[in-house]
Design an enzyme around this catalytic site. Structure first.
Site, mmCIF file in Angstrom:
data_model
loop_
_atom_site.group_PDB
_atom_site.id
_atom_site.type_symbol
_atom_site.label_atom_id
_atom_site.label_comp_id
_atom_site.label_asym_id
_atom_site.label_seq_id
_atom_site.Cartn_x
_atom_site.Cartn_y
_atom_site.Cartn_z
ATOM 1 C CE LYS A 61 -4.543 -1.313 0.677
ATOM 2 N NZ LYS A 61 -4.489 -2.643 1.170
ATOM 3 C CB SER A 86 -9.324 -2.398 7.457
ATOM 4 O OG SER A 86 -8.521 -2.874 6.408
ATOM 5 C CD GLU A 212 -13.231 -11.435 -4.068
ATOM 6 O OE1 GLU A 212 -13.680 -10.310 -3.890
ATOM 7 O OE2 GLU A 212 -13.901 -12.365 -4.552
ATOM 8 N N GLY A 216 -15.750 -13.478 1.561
ATOM 9 C CA GLY A 216 -15.954 -12.138 0.999
ATOM 10 C C GLY A 216 -15.693 -12.123 -0.487
ATOM 11 C CG ASP A 218 -16.628 -7.937 -2.901
ATOM 12 O OD1 ASP A 218 -15.908 -8.492 -2.041
ATOM 13 O OD2 ASP A 218 -16.262 -6.937 -3.540
ATOM 14 C CB SER A 312 -0.460 -8.179 -0.589
ATOM 15 O OG SER A 312 -1.284 -8.892 0.293
HETATM 16 C C1 PLP Z 1 -5.236 -3.715 0.992
HETATM 17 C C2 PLP Z 1 -4.626 -5.039 0.989
HETATM 18 C C3 PLP Z 1 -4.992 -6.006 0.044
HETATM 19 C C4 PLP Z 1 -6.086 -5.779 -0.971
HETATM 20 O O1 PLP Z 1 -5.726 -4.760 -1.871
HETATM 21 P P1 PLP Z 1 -6.825 -4.009 -2.757
HETATM 22 O O2 PLP Z 1 -6.049 -3.024 -3.538
HETATM 23 O O3 PLP Z 1 -7.809 -3.393 -1.818
HETATM 24 O O4 PLP Z 1 -7.484 -5.051 -3.577
HETATM 25 C C5 PLP Z 1 -4.319 -7.209 0.048
HETATM 26 N N1 PLP Z 1 -3.353 -7.475 0.942
HETATM 27 C C6 PLP Z 1 -2.967 -6.581 1.872
HETATM 28 C C7 PLP Z 1 -1.903 -6.948 2.822
HETATM 29 C C8 PLP Z 1 -3.595 -5.327 1.924
HETATM 30 O O5 PLP Z 1 -3.217 -4.446 2.846
#
Ligand code: PLP
Length: 329
Positions: A61, A86, A212, A216, A218, A312
């Site tokens: 992010k 969140s 996903e 969830g 969606d 991620s």
């Molecule tokens: C926000 C987040 C996601 C999902 O990313 P999006 O861009 O909202 O689809 C996945 N993994 C982590 C660790 C995140 O912080």
């Protein structure tokens, strides 16, 4: 909803991803691409893990946040930014703001993981809490933004955020060369849409897949229905993927450029956390395991393929990490 086939001026393109890569260079880490013989043996594939759990702020992010704030005109930026999240987006905005000398206000759910709230405050941001089951964070965020003249930076549905997230795929493909498949984690779709834009340009034959939490799904429903489907707040340990709908910007890109969306269970996420800890010595948060869980648990046909897998994020309370990783050990 906008027609997915008609480009909107706000809709990012590959040029935005390339520009984002220039903006974040030197500020974001170029995270390592890791391999594991064990993971390859389990799956019969050649896997390349992009370790965004080692990114600044502990998640990918930071890329979108830093890019979005950098892209604001100087005078607008100086008034400050606000974000609702969140956790990881909040932390990323707080950190990027501090680095760029911009005041930040963060709207966070009262039940956000303590480690995320503490880190966000630690970066010098003001935290405003809300109840995720009864209050609308977007409405609250917009209210405060209007009252204080702040720029609202949403967690995924924003051109520069999507473009910033796409830089992770750009780096990955630069390093690995051609890939047969790229597997991303899916919440609101910033990561998946950004990665799809990068892959379409740099590895046009690469299939792009989003993953996903089963509770969830969606995104999967929306992908299949061809329109944005909204669901109630899902109860899953993947707290970074509790979004209830894809964005007006992310959905059309996903509909056009993504090949499939699959789901994994919370139990599979926990097993994957354990795999990363035991085999690769990595701390990965539940949401960060989505893509890898799908690959390791046979949700995708990866045998014989070169596959990029996004790890991620790694922001998880140590007590939670110990409990989840210790389960059944
Ligand atoms: C926000 C987040 C996601 C999902 O990313 P999006 O861009 O909202 O689809 C996945 N993994 C982590 C660790 C995140 O912080």
């Amino acid at each position: 909803m906008q027609d997915p086939t008609s480009p909107s001026p706000e809709r990012p393109t590959f040029a935005d991803v390339a520009r984002a890569a220039e903006r974040i260079a030197g500020a974001a880490h170029r995270t390592p691409v890791l391999t594991s013989r064990t993971a390859d043996a389990i799956t019969g594939a050649r896997l390349f893990f992009k370790a965004e759990n080692l990114q600044r702020g502990g998640a990918f992010k930071f890329r979108g946040a830093y890019n979005a704030i950098s892209a604001l005109p100087e005078a607008v930026r100086a008034r400050g930014v606000i974000a609702f999240s969140s956790g990881n987006h909040a932390q990323a905005i707080a950190l990027a703001s501090r680095l760029l000398g911009v005041p930040a206000t963060i709207v966070m759910p009262h039940d956000a993981p303590a480690v995320k709230v503490t880190a966000t405050r630690g970066y010098g941001a003001e935290v405003v809490s809300y109840d995720r089951y009864t209050e609308d964070r977007e409405a609250l965020g917009r209210e405060i933004a209007a009252a204080r003249g702040l720029s609202l930076i949403p967690p995924y549905d924003h051109r520069e955020v999507i473009a910033g997230q796409g830089t992770l795929a750009l780096e990955l493909i630069e390093e690995t060369g051609s890939l047969d498949m790229l597997v991303a984690c899916l919440g609101g779709g910033g990561q998946l849409a950004g990665c799809a834009l990068a892959a379409a340009e740099c590895a046009p034959d690469c299939r792009v897949v989003g993953v996903e939490p089963e509770a969830g799904n969606d995104g999967q429903q929306s992908f299949r229905a061809g329109r944005i489907v909204t669901i109630p707040v899902p109860r899953t340990i993947a707290d970074g993927a509790q979004s209830t709908y894809l964005g007006q910007l992310t959905f059309p890109i996903i509909a056009e450029r993504v090949d499939d969306i699959v789901t994994v269970t919370d139990a599979e996420l926990v097993e994957t956390m354990r795999f990363f800890a035991a085999r690769m010595k990595l701390v990965v948060e539940p949401t960060g395991c989505l893509a890898a869980a799908a690959v390791l648990h046979g949700r995708l046909d990866v045998r014989g393929k070169r596959v990029g897998v996004v790890i991620s994020g790694g922001n998880v309370d140590l007590a939670t990490f110990a409990r989840l990783v210790g389960e059944g050990a």
